[in-house]
Design a protein around this motif. Structure first.
Motif, PDB file in Angstrom:
ATOM      1  N   ASP A 120       0.808  -1.216   0.000  1.00  0.00           N
ATOM      2  CA  ASP A 120       0.000   0.000   0.000  1.00  0.00           C
ATOM      3  C   ASP A 120       0.845   1.273   0.000  1.00  0.00           C
ATOM      4  OD1 ASP A 120       0.916  -0.456   2.544  1.00  0.00           O
ATOM      5  OD2 ASP A 120      -0.995  -0.069   3.522  1.00  0.00           O
ATOM      6  N   ALA A 121       2.089   1.203  -0.444  1.00  0.00           N
ATOM      7  CA  ALA A 121       2.939   2.387  -0.568  1.00  0.00           C
ATOM      8  C   ALA A 121       2.408   3.283  -1.681  1.00  0.00           C
ATOM      9  CB  ALA A 121       4.377   1.980  -0.872  1.00  0.00           C
ATOM     10  N   VAL A 122       2.619   4.577  -1.537  1.00  0.00           N
ATOM     11  CA  VAL A 122       2.198   5.536  -2.567  1.00  0.00           C
ATOM     12  C   VAL A 122       3.403   6.330  -3.049  1.00  0.00           C
ATOM     13  CG1 VAL A 122      -0.186   5.730  -1.781  1.00  0.00           C
ATOM     14  CG2 VAL A 122       1.531   7.252  -0.834  1.00  0.00           C
ATOM     15  N   GLU A 145      -2.012   8.245   5.538  1.00  0.00           N
ATOM     16  CA  GLU A 145      -2.273   8.439   6.961  1.00  0.00           C
ATOM     17  C   GLU A 145      -3.773   8.504   7.167  1.00  0.00           C
ATOM     18  OE1 GLU A 145      -0.885  11.989   9.445  1.00  0.00           O
ATOM     19  OE2 GLU A 145       1.000  10.988   8.916  1.00  0.00           O
ATOM     20  N   GLY A 146      -4.314   7.592   7.949  1.00  0.00           N
ATOM     21  CA  GLY A 146      -5.748   7.609   8.220  1.00  0.00           C
ATOM     22  C   GLY A 146      -6.599   7.471   6.971  1.00  0.00           C
ATOM     23  N   GLY A 147      -6.129   6.702   5.999  1.00  0.00           N
ATOM     24  CA  GLY A 147      -6.889   6.508   4.773  1.00  0.00           C
ATOM     25  C   GLY A 147      -6.771   7.625   3.767  1.00  0.00           C
ATOM     26  N   ARG A 148      -5.916   8.601   4.052  1.00  0.00           N
ATOM     27  CA  ARG A 148      -5.715   9.731   3.130  1.00  0.00           C
ATOM     28  C   ARG A 148      -4.288   9.694   2.588  1.00  0.00           C
ATOM     29  NH1 ARG A 148      -8.252  15.072   5.818  1.00  0.00           N
ATOM     30  NH2 ARG A 148     -10.129  14.915   4.573  1.00  0.00           N
ATOM     31  N   ILE A 149      -4.122  10.266   1.416  1.00  0.00           N
ATOM     32  CA  ILE A 149      -2.799  10.356   0.808  1.00  0.00           C
ATOM     33  C   ILE A 149      -2.293  11.785   0.959  1.00  0.00           C
ATOM     34  CG2 ILE A 149      -1.473  10.191  -1.335  1.00  0.00           C
ATOM     35  CD1 ILE A 149      -3.511   8.065  -2.233  1.00  0.00           C
ATOM     36  N   PHE A 150      -1.073  11.927   1.453  1.00  0.00           N
ATOM     37  CA  PHE A 150      -0.443  13.232   1.625  1.00  0.00           C
ATOM     38  C   PHE A 150       0.802  13.304   0.744  1.00  0.00           C
ATOM     39  CE2 PHE A 150      -2.858  12.552   5.455  1.00  0.00           C
ATOM     40  CZ  PHE A 150      -3.420  13.801   5.696  1.00  0.00           C
TER      41      PHE A 150
END
Length: 70
Positions: free
Chosen positions: A3-5, A62-67
């Motif tokens: 799940d890395a972005v 983080e917490g289901g969000r992408i930063f």
């Protein structure tokens, strides 16, 4: 893939073609125009005609969000 972005400016450095229409397999994206390939983890060019990496940005989930740090 895990799940890395990963984030980049999304442009091929060969002729500034948008990579969003490119083919992705494992950690490689292929430019839709001239078939140059990049490693999506760090932007490293993998074959001609590309020889420069696109601008990349640190990214995380983080917490289901992408930063993305721009």
């Amino acid at each position: 893939m895990n799940d890395a972005v990963f984030a980049s400016d999304g442009l091929c450095t060969h002729e500034h073609v948008h990579l969003s229409d490119g083919f992705v397999m494992d950690y490689v994206i292929e430019c839709p125009r001239h078939n140059g390939r990049f490693d999506i983890r760090d932007g490293r060019p993998l074959c001609a005609p590309v020889c420069e990496k696109p601008t990349t940005y640190p990214a995380k989930t983080e917490g289901g969000r992408i930063f993305i740090e721009i």
